[in-house]
Design a protein around this motif. Structure first.
Motif, short mmCIF file in Angstrom:
data_model
loop_
_atom_site.label_atom_id
_atom_site.label_comp_id
_atom_site.label_asym_id
_atom_site.label_seq_id
_atom_site.Cartn_x
_atom_site.Cartn_y
_atom_site.Cartn_z
N LEU A 44 0.69 -1.02 0.00
CA LEU A 44 0.09 0.13 0.08
C LEU A 44 0.94 1.11 0.04
O LEU A 44 1.67 1.29 0.70
CB LEU A 44 -0.89 -0.01 1.22
N SER A 62 -4.80 5.89 -0.54
CA SER A 62 -3.62 5.25 -1.29
C SER A 62 -3.68 5.68 -2.70
O SER A 62 -4.84 5.93 -3.42
CB SER A 62 -3.79 3.86 -1.15
N VAL A 71 -5.84 -4.55 9.58
CA VAL A 71 -4.45 -4.16 9.92
C VAL A 71 -3.70 -4.79 11.10
O VAL A 71 -2.62 -4.71 11.21
CB VAL A 71 -4.45 -2.63 10.06
N ASP A 111 0.25 -3.96 4.16
CA ASP A 111 -0.25 -2.59 4.30
C ASP A 111 0.76 -2.07 5.43
O ASP A 111 1.64 -1.48 5.44
CB ASP A 111 -1.79 -2.76 5.10
N ASN A 197 -1.32 -8.47 8.18
CA ASN A 197 -2.63 -7.90 7.49
C ASN A 197 -3.35 -9.10 6.74
O ASN A 197 -2.57 -10.07 6.09
CB ASN A 197 -1.79 -6.86 6.48
N GLU A 199 -6.09 -9.00 3.30
CA GLU A 199 -6.91 -7.69 2.62
C GLU A 199 -7.51 -8.30 1.17
O GLU A 199 -7.44 -9.50 0.84
CB GLU A 199 -5.65 -6.70 1.96
#
Length: 269
Positions: A44, A62, A71, A111, A197, A199
């Protein structure tokens, strides 16, 4: 940013996997396994909140990611070991000549922990008005590699799964439920995952040393969005951090909503 190939990708017995290969010539340049012009994700890349955006909680901005990110793992002893998500391949729409693209994927790390990312997903590319689609896997910071034997079309229902066996080994799996075809690739790397993380992302990915032109991908909704942690705990996306893409003109070009504990929608706006 240029990448140096570091991944030792190994096909193990009993795993239906494809060697790195080229997709359609009409797409953005094919991923390369041995040059610095290869296609790949990046961690990211955070940017400041645009001045036109009102205060929002649990939202990050971002230049390259949009979606939902957990996170933090459930506990220090229960880091993320698997991420799953299902989505319908959109019909991207490009404008003008040249290529525009985006990629939908699930992954572990990238991240707050950026040393490595284990991820798999599908590119959507429009080149001179022609749409094409490619399934891929990646252990960042190596390049992404195509599953060359998985056909994908707009409207297909795709299941994406990544799972780590250890911090330096794992597997990426994509199933096209619309065609009944499933492919997997076992991977290992000297770049260790943190398991910090989890995602579900649509990305403006990188090719060579710059981001591709982001395509209007319409809407991507991840359902069955679940992360598994060491010890067997499962976690959904409720309470995840929302990531929005901001373009070079300081405009937010995506809209992310968490629909339920297992569903997140990313819309191009």
């Amino acid at each position: 940013m240029k990448f140096t190939p570091v991944l030792a990708a190994t096909i193990l017995a009993g795993v239906a996997a494809a060697a790195p290969g080229r997709g359609l010539e009409a797409r953005v340049k094919a991923r390369a396994s041995n040059t610095n012009n290869g296609k790949g994700s990046r961690p990211l890349q955070a940017v400041d909140k645009p001045s036109t955006v009102k205060n929002q909680t649990n939202v990050e901005y971002s230049s390259n990611w949009s979606g939902a990110v957990l996170v933090n793992p459930p506990s220090a002893a229960a880091t993320y070991t698997a991420v799953t998500g299902t989505f319908t391949v959109p019909e991207p729409t490009g404008s003008g000549s040249g290529s525009q693209a985006a990629s939908a994927w699930v992954g572990i790390d990238g991240d707050t922990y950026s040393n490595a990312i284990l991820q798999t997903g599908v590119d959507f590319t429009v080149t001179d008005g022609q749409a094409s689609f490619d399934a891929w896997y990646e252990w960042y910071p190596d390049y992404a590699y195509d599953f060359s034997d998985l056909e994908i079309s707009a409207g297909d229902v795709i299941v994406t799964v990544v799972e780590s066996y250890s911090s330096t080994s794992g597997i990426a799996t994509i199933e096209n439920q619309s065609t009944g075809k499933k492919v997997s690739q076992e991977l290992s790397s000297s770049y260790a995952l943190g398991g910090i993380n989890a995602e579900w992302i649509v990305e403006d990915f990188e090719e060579g040393d710059s981001l591709v032109n982001l395509v209007d991908f319409g809407t991507v909704t991840f359902t069955g969005a679940v992360a598994e942690a060491a010890g067997g705990e499962s976690v959904g996306v409720d309470g995840a951090t929302i990531i929005e893409i901001v373009n070079d003109d300081d405009q937010v070009v995506t809209d992310v909503t968490i629909d339920s504990d297992s569903s997140v929608t990313i819309q191009y706006v």
